[in-house]
Design a protein around this motif. Structure first.
Motif: not given
Length: 504
Positions: A278, A337, A341, A435
């Motif tokens: 990540t 996630a 991102s 991500n």
């Protein structure tokens, strides 16, 4: 050592406090070097002004030690037990801290980092399992997530102690922060010494009477109470089903079928690899380096922002205490996630302009990144591997997950400084893509474990298929709570039938 006397919720909280101490130590140990390296300070002068590659090695070699510790738990943890493994971890970290604090050469510094890492590998593989095996399914997520939140408190303490001592001249500038972790390790050793071992581990190793006594203490009941007898029976039946093939064989870890051990191991390793990719540790290990290297901020401002970033992360890490057992593991991972991102996409876009105001905007995105990280991909990778494996392979599953975590962390921390130096803001774009990929992967392959007792989890993959039944199950819930009760009924019916046949 004799066990402490509290029972019921007081014993659960005593165990939780001990586990939190271990994660406090882990967080501090992870963050302490970030405010020391990469500056024209006493540490740099004492160790020959290490270049960026060497700085990355000083930070990352700790993760190699953690990986060695996790691998040791894979082979020895099940025979030694959760409690004694944690005691070994605390002791090893005390030894490593002594080596580090007295370092006068890079070689000694590397050895000290590796030794403390080995101790932390023992702890990170054992503590989540110990916590999960001593609490009920309805609060397990909250308690393990509390451990993760405390990790960030350790990180915050490390950042601000580093910053405060950066204004002090002399070796104390770095020796005190490095040596201070011994306080946490000593408290961990003292706490675990007076606590009982995992009742599930004791029962699995033929010490059912002792395990039943600890179950009674955890339930605040007499050892002959029906609730305690029922819980003991559920654990024994679960272990009996898991052990149908006889003594443990390492080949079981790649076993498919309804039990799906290989799928469980993949999830344990996968969620930790996903966590590292990540970009979390690019920020948390090397925040000052990131602020200074990619955003062009001053060293002093970078240190302050690094500390503030850690505080934001700490506050966000408490959110799962109210959400993980209410909404579940999967939804938190997917929201986390997606948010991570988006934050990195915006960070890359802002930094690509090369303008100073845009750099401040990018710094704000890093703060928001920490919020999304705290609500999902911080706690769940520690919680999930302590839930998904069966009792028979839980220690090994957790050690594999920890090993994956530390090896991935080593890669990330090792490549981040040269990556920042060579491609700058594009680093954030790469992690944004990773991500985005985690969202469909979690949706398709990660079953929901919210509210399940550990014995229920034995049945999560019985539906089979490519996704293990996750795709066709609403909310990823492949098994209902208290499924183990059916196994107990079948076992009892079988025992009665055997008694009847014997009587005839």
């Amino acid at each position: 050592m004799r066990s402490i006397s509290p029972t019921g919720k007081y014993l659960v909280w005593a165990i939780t406090a001990c586990c939190c101490q271990g994660f406090l130590l882990q967080g501090y140990d992870q963050g302490v070097m970030s405010g020391i390296i990469g500056a024209n300070n006493q540490f740099g002068r004492d160790f020959g002004d290490p270049d960026p590659t060497t700085q990355g090695l000083i930070v990352a070699i700790y993760d190699i030690g953690c990986a060695i510790g996790s691998l040791t738990v894979f082979f020895l943890g099940e025979s030694i037990g959760r409690k004694r493994m944690i005691m070994c971890g605390a002791t090893t970290m005390l030894i490593g801290t002594a080596i580090l604090t007295s370092s006068t050469t890079r070689a000694q510094l590397y050895v000290g980092r590796i030794v403390t890492g080995v101790g932390n590998g023992f702890n990170s593989s054992s503590i989540p399992v110990y916590q999960s095996e001593t609490c009920g399914g309805l609060v397990r997520g909250t308690l393990v997530c509390l451990n993760s939140a405390v990790t960030i408190i350790g990180l915050v303490i490390a950042y601000w102690l580093d910053y405060g001592l950066s204004f002090v001249n002399g070796p104390v500038q770095w020796r005190l922060p490095v040596g201070f972790q011994a306080v946490f390790a000593l408290f961990l050793l003292l706490q675990i010494s007076f606590l009982p071992d995992s009742p599930r581990w004791l029962i699995a190793h033929g010490r059912a009477e002792e395990g039943a006594q600890i179950l009674a203490r955890l339930e605040d009941r007499a050892s002959d109470h029906p609730d305690v007898a029922e819980k003991l029976k559920e654990i024994e039946v679960s272990l009996e089903l898991e052990s149908a093939g006889g003594p443990f064989r390492y080949a079981e870890l790649i076993q498919g079928g309804p039990l799906g051990n290989f799928r469980r191991i993949c999830l344990c390793a996968g969620v930790n690899i996903m966590q590292q990719f990540t970009g979390a540790n690019m920020i948390n290990y090397l925040a000052p380096v990131v602020y200074q290297g990619t955003m062009g901020l001053s060293r002093n401002l970078s240190l302050i922002l690094g500390g503030c970033t850690a505080v934001t992360f700490m506050l966000a890490s408490f959110i799962p205490l109210w959400t993980v057992d209410r909404y579940g593991r999967r939804i938190l991972l997917m929201i986390s996630a997606a948010g991570l991102s988006l934050c990195f996409i915006l960070t890359a876009a802002l930094l690509s302009t090369g303008r100073k105001p845009a750099a401040y905007g990018a710094a704000a995105m890093v703060f928001l990144f920490q919020v999304f990280l705290g609500i999902g991909f911080l706690p769940i990778p520690w919680l999930y591997p302590a839930e998904v494996p069966t009792t028979r392979i839980r220690a090994r599953g957790s050690s594999i997950s920890s090993l994956s975590n530390w090896l991935s962390t080593f890669i990330i921390v090792q490549i981040t400084p040269p990556a920042i130096a060579n491609i700058g803001w594009r680093v954030f774009a790469i992690f944004a893509v990773f991500n985005a990929l985690w969202v469909p992967i979690v949706y398709l392959f990660f079953p929901e474990t919210k509210g399940l007792e550990l014995e229920d989890v034995d049945h999560i993959f019985e539906k089979g298929g490519l996704t293990g039944g996750v795709w066709e199950s609403k909310g990823g819930k492949t098994v209902r709570r208290r499924r183990i009760a059916e196994d107990v009924e079948v076992s009892e019916a079988k025992e009665k039938e055997e008694v009847r046949e014997y009587a005839q």
